[in-house]
Design an enzyme around this catalytic site. Structure first.
Site, PDB file in Angstrom:
ATOM      1  N   HIS A   1       0.841  -1.207   0.000  1.00 27.18           N
ATOM      2  CA  HIS A   1       0.000   0.000   0.000  1.00 27.18           C
ATOM      3  C   HIS A   1       0.867   1.244   0.000  1.00 27.18           C
ATOM      4  CE1 HIS A   1      -3.958   1.961   1.168  1.00 27.18           C
ATOM      5  NE2 HIS A   1      -3.075   2.954   1.210  1.00 27.18           N
TER       6      HIS A   1
ATOM      7  N   HIS B   1       1.123   5.288  -2.234  1.00 29.66           N
ATOM      8  CA  HIS B   1       0.538   6.194  -3.239  1.00 29.66           C
ATOM      9  C   HIS B   1       1.704   6.789  -4.028  1.00 29.66           C
ATOM     10  CE1 HIS B   1      -3.589   6.318  -1.403  1.00 29.66           C
ATOM     11  NE2 HIS B   1      -2.875   5.807  -0.408  1.00 29.66           N
TER      12      HIS B   1
ATOM     13  N   GLN C   1      -9.609   9.180  -5.270  1.00 31.81           N
ATOM     14  CA  GLN C   1      -9.312   9.948  -4.046  1.00 31.81           C
ATOM     15  C   GLN C   1     -10.463  10.853  -3.596  1.00 31.81           C
ATOM     16  OE1 GLN C   1      -5.883  10.572  -2.055  1.00 31.81           O
ATOM     17  NE2 GLN C   1      -7.761  10.866  -0.886  1.00 31.81           N
TER      18      GLN C   1
ATOM     19  N   HIS D   1      -9.729   1.772   0.213  1.00 34.34           N
ATOM     20  CA  HIS D   1      -9.502   2.587   1.406  1.00 34.34           C
ATOM     21  C   HIS D   1     -10.827   2.593   2.159  1.00 34.34           C
ATOM     22  CE1 HIS D   1      -5.889   3.961  -0.547  1.00 34.34           C
ATOM     23  NE2 HIS D   1      -5.598   4.765   0.449  1.00 34.34           N
TER      24      HIS D   1
ATOM     25  N   GLU E   1     -11.332   5.037   6.817  1.00 37.64           N
ATOM     26  CA  GLU E   1     -10.129   5.729   7.310  1.00 37.64           C
ATOM     27  C   GLU E   1     -10.572   7.027   7.979  1.00 37.64           C
ATOM     28  OE1 GLU E   1      -7.178   6.899   4.458  1.00 37.64           O
ATOM     29  OE2 GLU E   1      -5.691   7.337   6.004  1.00 37.64           O
TER      30      GLU E   1
ATOM     31  N   ASP F   1       2.233   3.584   2.790  1.00 37.24           N
ATOM     32  CA  ASP F   1       1.225   4.595   2.449  1.00 37.24           C
ATOM     33  C   ASP F   1       1.814   5.810   1.740  1.00 37.24           C
ATOM     34  OD1 ASP F   1      -1.430   5.274   2.237  1.00 37.24           O
ATOM     35  OD2 ASP F   1      -1.633   6.048   4.271  1.00 37.24           O
TER      36      ASP F   1
HETATM   37 FE   FE2 Z   1      -3.690   5.012   1.569  1.00 35.39          FE
END
Ligand code: FE2
Length: 428
Positions: free
Chosen positions: A53, A55, A148, A206, A209, A305
């Site tokens: 995971h 980005h 996103q 996701h 979160e 992340d």
């Molecule tokens: Fe993430």
């Protein structure tokens, strides 16, 4: 004649010290004759690190176009929304190439990257798809179509997800807790699962979160996994709201996650700084329920992340840093728990990503990582450099570790930070 003989490798898990032979990129039994011999002297050896995971499209954008002053998730999302407007294919590729090299130097050989598709031009995904071709087999790359700003809450979100699949995304993502309403969140999960089932792809969402204990989309993921027969092909990432659920509800949802054979990814670096931002004291930690999930038999992995982006300004792509933080924030300092941290950045994410031929079996690919430390506990404790990274029998990264001495009673003596020179810490 072997191509390479590694002597004195201390294998993770068993702690057994033995020699490893390499021929034609494959691990074979050791033989006395080899073109090259590298003495490891009891150093820890694991299969490749696996990053489940990250980005990549956002890496190295910290401070662009403005710094995140509050340090919160939501200011981070707003800043990233501004930065996306100035993305170019070359900008993305240059930053990602840089971080992929850092990851390889850290022993990471497989990466799953979420890629923001809330851009009508899909520039980040185009860049990552091109880069996946360009880097070839140097490092494995899975790309998640990640909305996103939401699938249903962003103009044309569903169409962008479909275009992302046509462009070459490997995995379907989502962000249900960020959709405008609870109902839209549920619909976004169902949309992601339907798209994945239609194209035979995996799912990595996701999910929850947030510190809001009413954010309950993991239960929808488990239900959809079971309904569509996608057991073993679905990952829920972050799931920090689980920290705040009441125990009865958490028990129920964890059992359903186990029944659906879902994989979980916790991201201790980002979530240790992003969660609890709305709390007065006491401030919650906001990590998912790692130990309870593991006790229920769920495969739990550690993700990095972010690397220097609007959400997390630190990091250099080393999964061991994330494991070190989880040892503290996840209360995982028990002797057996410390050893499990290594599994959470190697074999566990390999399962989540569905990697074939993973491990250190004779007859399998000679892909491995050698640490400048003798045991698993030492690896977590010292976060040592990786002395050697082998991919299919070829050395792809090498670090000459620093050697330290102290002047004590007038004599110069070596210091290696091990309790007994050359030996692993207890349990290691
Ligand atoms: Fe993430």
């Amino acid at each position: 004649m072997l191509d390479l003989l590694l002597t004195g490798a201390r294998l993770a898990g068993s702690g057994e010290v033995r020699d490893l032979g390499v021929r034609d990129g494959v691990l074979v039994s050791p033989e006395p004759e080899a073109r090259e011999v590298i003495a490891l002297g009891g150093a820890l050896v694991t299969p490749p690190l696996v990053e489940p995971h990250i980005h990549l499209d956002a890496v190295l954008t910290e401070g662009q176009p403005r710094p995140n002053l509050s340090g919160s998730l939501f200011e981070g999302i707003a800043i990233w929304g501004e930065r996306v407007k100035s993305l170019t294919i070359e900008d993305v590729k240059a930053r990602v190439r840089q971080v992929l090299r850092w990851q390889l130097a850290n022993g990471v050989q497989h990466v799953r990257s979420h890629v923001d598709v809330c851009d009508p031009h899909l520039r980040a995904l185009r860049a990552l798809v091109q880069l996946r071709e360009e880097i070839g087999d140097q490092i494995g790359l899975q790309l998640v179509a990640f909305p996103q700003q939401g699938v249903l809450s962003f103009p044309g979100g569903q169409e962008l997800m479909r275009r992302a699949v046509a462009l070459g995304a490997d995995v379907i993502g989502g962000i249900p807790h960020f959709e405008l309403t609870r109902e839209m969140g549920v619909d976004s999960v169902k949309f992601a699962f339907a798209l994945a089932a239609e194209h035979g792809l995996r799912v990595d969402i996701h999910c929850d979160e947030t510190d809001d204990d009413h954010s309950r989309f993991v239960e929808v993921m488990a239900a959809e996994t079971l309904r569509l027969g996608l057991e073993g092909r679905v990952t829920a990432s972050h799931t920090t709201a689980m920290h705040s659920y009441n125990n009865a509800y958490a028990y129920r949802v964890i059992n359903n996650v186990a029944r659906a054979r879902m994989h979980m990814v916790t991201n201790p670096l980002d979530n240790s700084v992003l969660q609890g931002r709305f709390d007065s004291y006491p401030v919650r930690r906001g990590h998912t329920r790692i130990k309870e999930l593991m006790a229920a038999g769920v495969n739990v992995c550690i993700g990095h992340d972010s690397v220097m982006d609007p959400w997390y300004p630190l990091g250099y792509g080393d999964p061991l840093q994330a494991a070190f933080v989880l040892a503290h924030y996840g209360h995982m300092s028990g002797a057996e728990e410390l050893k499990r941290l290594l599994e959470m950045i190697t074999v566990n994410p390999a399962r989540a990503l569905g990697l074939p031929d993973y491990g250190l079996e004779t007859g399998g690919p000679a892909s491995l990582v050698v640490y400048d430390a003798p045991g698993e506990v030492d690896a977590v404790r010292l976060i040592p450099r990786r002395r050697l990274v082998l991919r299919r029998g070829r050395v792809v990264a090498r670090t000459e570790p620093a050697r330290t001495t102290v002047i004590w009673d007038g004599r110069e003596e070596p210091v290696d930070f091990l309790p007994v020179h050359g030996s692993p810490a207890s349990g290691g």
